[in-house]
Write a protein that holds these residues in place. Structure first.
Motif, PDB file in Angstrom:
ATOM      1  N   ALA A 108      -1.714  -4.920 -59.677  1.00  0.00           N
ATOM      2  CA  ALA A 108      -2.625  -5.034 -60.336  1.00  0.00           C
ATOM      3  C   ALA A 108      -3.898  -4.613 -59.705  1.00  0.00           C
ATOM      4  O   ALA A 108      -5.027  -4.199 -59.970  1.00  0.00           O
ATOM      5  CB  ALA A 108      -2.587  -5.886 -61.495  1.00  0.00           C
ATOM      6  N   LYS A 109      -3.978  -5.909 -58.819  1.00  0.00           N
ATOM      7  CA  LYS A 109      -6.135  -6.318 -58.646  1.00  0.00           C
ATOM      8  C   LYS A 109      -5.860  -4.713 -58.224  1.00  0.00           C
ATOM      9  O   LYS A 109      -7.189  -3.945 -57.967  1.00  0.00           O
ATOM     10  CB  LYS A 109      -5.354  -7.358 -58.221  1.00  0.00           C
ATOM     11  CG  LYS A 109      -7.023  -7.706 -57.252  1.00  0.00           C
ATOM     12  CD  LYS A 109      -7.577  -8.677 -56.997  1.00  0.00           C
ATOM     13  CE  LYS A 109      -8.912  -8.905 -56.511  1.00  0.00           C
ATOM     14  NZ  LYS A 109      -9.390 -10.073 -56.368  1.00  0.00           N
ATOM     15  N   LEU A 110      -5.135  -4.491 -56.755  1.00  0.00           N
ATOM     16  CA  LEU A 110      -5.140  -3.638 -56.312  1.00  0.00           C
ATOM     17  C   LEU A 110      -5.289  -1.853 -57.680  1.00  0.00           C
ATOM     18  O   LEU A 110      -6.780  -1.483 -56.825  1.00  0.00           O
ATOM     19  CB  LEU A 110      -4.483  -3.218 -55.029  1.00  0.00           C
ATOM     20  CG  LEU A 110      -4.253  -3.499 -53.588  1.00  0.00           C
ATOM     21  CD1 LEU A 110      -3.191  -3.078 -53.230  1.00  0.00           C
ATOM     22  CD2 LEU A 110      -5.806  -3.131 -53.464  1.00  0.00           C
ATOM     23  N   GLU A 111      -5.253  -1.463 -57.799  1.00  0.00           N
ATOM     24  CA  GLU A 111      -5.414  -1.076 -59.109  1.00  0.00           C
ATOM     25  C   GLU A 111      -6.303  -0.693 -59.477  1.00  0.00           C
ATOM     26  O   GLU A 111      -7.185   0.612 -59.647  1.00  0.00           O
ATOM     27  CB  GLU A 111      -3.501  -0.898 -59.553  1.00  0.00           C
ATOM     28  CG  GLU A 111      -2.451   0.015 -59.409  1.00  0.00           C
ATOM     29  CD  GLU A 111      -2.047  -0.501 -60.347  1.00  0.00           C
ATOM     30  OE1 GLU A 111      -1.376  -0.515 -61.349  1.00  0.00           O
ATOM     31  OE2 GLU A 111      -0.279   0.345 -59.174  1.00  0.00           O
ATOM     32  N   LYS A 121     -12.321   1.055 -60.136  1.00  0.00           N
ATOM     33  CA  LYS A 121     -13.216   1.101 -60.223  1.00  0.00           C
ATOM     34  C   LYS A 121     -13.722   1.756 -58.049  1.00  0.00           C
ATOM     35  O   LYS A 121     -15.071   1.480 -58.263  1.00  0.00           O
ATOM     36  CB  LYS A 121     -13.817  -0.573 -59.955  1.00  0.00           C
ATOM     37  CG  LYS A 121     -13.825  -1.341 -61.084  1.00  0.00           C
ATOM     38  CD  LYS A 121     -13.975  -2.270 -61.081  1.00  0.00           C
ATOM     39  CE  LYS A 121     -13.263  -3.620 -61.899  1.00  0.00           C
ATOM     40  NZ  LYS A 121     -13.486  -4.722 -61.713  1.00  0.00           N
ATOM     41  N   GLU A 122     -13.164   2.180 -57.276  1.00  0.00           N
ATOM     42  CA  GLU A 122     -13.003   3.158 -56.542  1.00  0.00           C
ATOM     43  C   GLU A 122     -14.219   1.996 -55.421  1.00  0.00           C
ATOM     44  O   GLU A 122     -15.407   1.752 -54.861  1.00  0.00           O
ATOM     45  CB  GLU A 122     -14.055   4.426 -56.744  1.00  0.00           C
ATOM     46  CG  GLU A 122     -13.294   5.199 -57.345  1.00  0.00           C
ATOM     47  CD  GLU A 122     -14.321   6.764 -57.471  1.00  0.00           C
ATOM     48  OE1 GLU A 122     -15.494   6.160 -57.383  1.00  0.00           O
ATOM     49  OE2 GLU A 122     -13.345   7.668 -57.838  1.00  0.00           O
ATOM     50  N   VAL A 123     -13.788   0.888 -55.441  1.00  0.00           N
ATOM     51  CA  VAL A 123     -14.149  -0.440 -54.694  1.00  0.00           C
ATOM     52  C   VAL A 123     -13.445  -0.127 -53.327  1.00  0.00           C
ATOM     53  O   VAL A 123     -14.448  -0.236 -52.173  1.00  0.00           O
ATOM     54  CB  VAL A 123     -14.401  -1.364 -55.561  1.00  0.00           C
ATOM     55  CG1 VAL A 123     -14.242  -3.209 -54.162  1.00  0.00           C
ATOM     56  CG2 VAL A 123     -14.479  -1.887 -56.988  1.00  0.00           C
TER      57      VAL A 123
END
Lengths: 341, 144
Positions: free
Chosen positions: B133-136, B141-143
């Motif tokens: 979920a964090k990766l998504e 946010k295109e980090v």
């Protein structure tokens, strides 16, 4: 297959495009079989296992990762080794009959060439291991060299035994050619004693396949629980994915070699199909089934049922037990020739 | 970045920074036939160079501090760090010990915390889902 004989340029074009296509096809089926293998092993261990498409995801993911070159490494050699491994395994596919068809360059190289080509990917792994300057990789590279030297002898004896018998019975000009071996399946030339000998040689080749594909119990060079991934310990990202691909293709090529040497039969003559596309499709599917069966027995079943050998045990299995089995097999084939011919 | 391929092929490296082995055994339990995380493509690898996720256990002993930093640096980007167990989160029963330099998030950046002493295998699998979920969120946010 007569490769357009006269026109050199056309020949060259076919070879270049054919090689590229073969590498792609080999990579696709290699990964597919790796996925099937992982699923089968998981089921044998009472697990659900990863989806069959898992190796494709693994490679895709590795291509997204950073490609680190360790500061102690020799950069050009460290980067060149994965490409060398992939290219040499790809060129292996040019000389092995695939999908029930003759090998693409079968006229230009025989089984002896395949034996030599099989060494180059291992050498590329060794080069990469030494170039990465990690002590774990160095240990892995030394183990890879040792195990490579041990399975060469039984493999050579098996190939010699088959070719000698074919050359003895038939008047083929070069019994080492893949097309000759496919034309005279070994089992049809042998009496009962010889069949026992050929079975022994088949067993040897199955065990050699495990070592060539670097799978349990002969994965001493990569042993991730013991020497942290061995040869590949310093590789990441793109370079690791190239090694992954060449490993997968080499397993596919090795199983195809076993199929070409011992089960070179096609289904289409038996079914009476002669139309070119239909027969080609039937033969290709039959080839995939043959590879699946051989892979199940030579890689998946052994991998699920055994633990890893120590390097000394692995070499003695090859140098003593398997060489002895292959030699006894060859002797029985020779005795068979004395009795029946 | 194709997130699906990345999420479904996480290779994890297990880093013990001085743990009592409780969490480490639970991590191994996650890989056994009963929980079988390989069905999500998660695989235990032997080298940080191959890893996408670092599973860190234990309060960091002083002698391990340098190694933790080095292993984090050796892992190729993009990477995630999961702390397994109370010790790595806040020191737990060892929190007053003189020999500790932890908790882990004071040494390397941490993405997911899995509390428990030791956490149950289900909690560890839930932690992996949190990591997805964090990766998504990061990709939105295109980090990354």
């Amino acid at each position: 297959m007569s490769l357009l004989g006269e026109n050199v340029w056309l020949n060259g074009l076919v070879i270049v495009i054919g090689t590229a296509v073969l590498v792609l096809v080999g990579a696709f089926f290699g990964m597919l079989y790796r996925g099937v293998d992982r699923k089968l092993v998981a089921r044998m261990q009472g697990r659900v296992g990863p989806p069959i498409a898992q190796p494709f995801r693994d490679v895709q993911k590795l291509l997204m990762k950073e490609n680190i070159i360790p500061s102690g490494a020799t950069p050009w050699l460290f980067n060149a080794a994965p490409f060398l491994a992939l290219i040499s395994t790809g060129s292996l596919l040019l000389f092995i009959p695939l999908f029930g068809q003759p090998a693409l360059l079968g006229r230009y190289g025989d089984v002896i060439l395949v034996l030599y080509l099989l060494i180059i990917p291992s050498l590329a792994f060794v080069l990469g291991g030494f170039a990465s300057s990690s002590p774990y990789a160095t240990v892995g590279a030394q183990r890879e060299m040792i195990i490579m030297m041990s399975y060469e002898a039984p493999l050579a004896v098996v190939v010699l035994g088959i070719a000698w018998r074919i050359g003895h019975v038939t008047d083929a000009a070069n019994p080492f050619l893949m097309s000759t071996i496919a034309q005279y399946p070994i089992w049809s030339l042998l009496g009962p004693v010889g069949v026992i000998g050929a079975l022994l040689m088949l067993l040897t080749l199955v065990v050699v396949t495990v070592g060539e594909a670097a799978k349990v119990p002969f994965d001493v060079a990569e042993a991730e629980t013991e020497i942290a991934g061995g040869l590949l310990v310093e590789y990441s990202g793109r370079n690791l994915s190239l090694f992954y691909l060449s490993d997968v293709i080499k397993a596919f090529a090795m199983v195809s070699l076993l199929v070409a040497l011992f089960i070179p039969y096609n289904l289409s003559p038996a079914l009476g199909i002669t139309a070119a596309p239909a027969a080609g499709i039937v033969d290709a599917l039959f080839f995939l089934v043959k590879v699946l069966v051989v892979m199940f027995f030579s890689i998946s079943l052994i991998r699920a049922g055994m633990a890893r050998f120590k390097i000394s045990q692995a070499t003695s299995v090859y140098l003593m037990a398997m060489t002895a089995a292959a030699l006894v097999g060859m002797f029985l084939v020779w005795v068979d020739a004395r009795i029946w011919v | 970045m194709n997130l699906k391929a990345f999420n479904r092929a996480l290779w994890v490296y297990h880093l013990n920074t001085g743990s009592c082995n409780g969490c480490d055994i639970e991590i191994l339990a996650v890989l056994t036939p009963r929980y079988d995380v390989e069905r999500f493509g998660i695989m235990l690898v032997g080298s940080p160079r191959h890893a996408d996720v670092l599973l860190v256990t234990g309060p960091v002993a002083r002698s391990m501090e340098d190694s933790v930093r080095r292993v984090y640096a050796q892992t190729p980007d993009p990477k995630l760090v999961m702390v397994i167990g109370n010790c790595g989160i806040e020191g737990d029963v060892f929190h007053e010990a003189y020999s500790l330099v932890g908790p882990i998030d004071q040494i390397i950046p941490v993405d997911v915390y899995v509390p428990g002493c030791p956490p149950r295998p289900e909690a560890i699998i839930h932690g992996v889902v949190m990591a997805w979920a964090k990766l998504e969120r990061l990709v939105k946010k295109e980090v990354v």
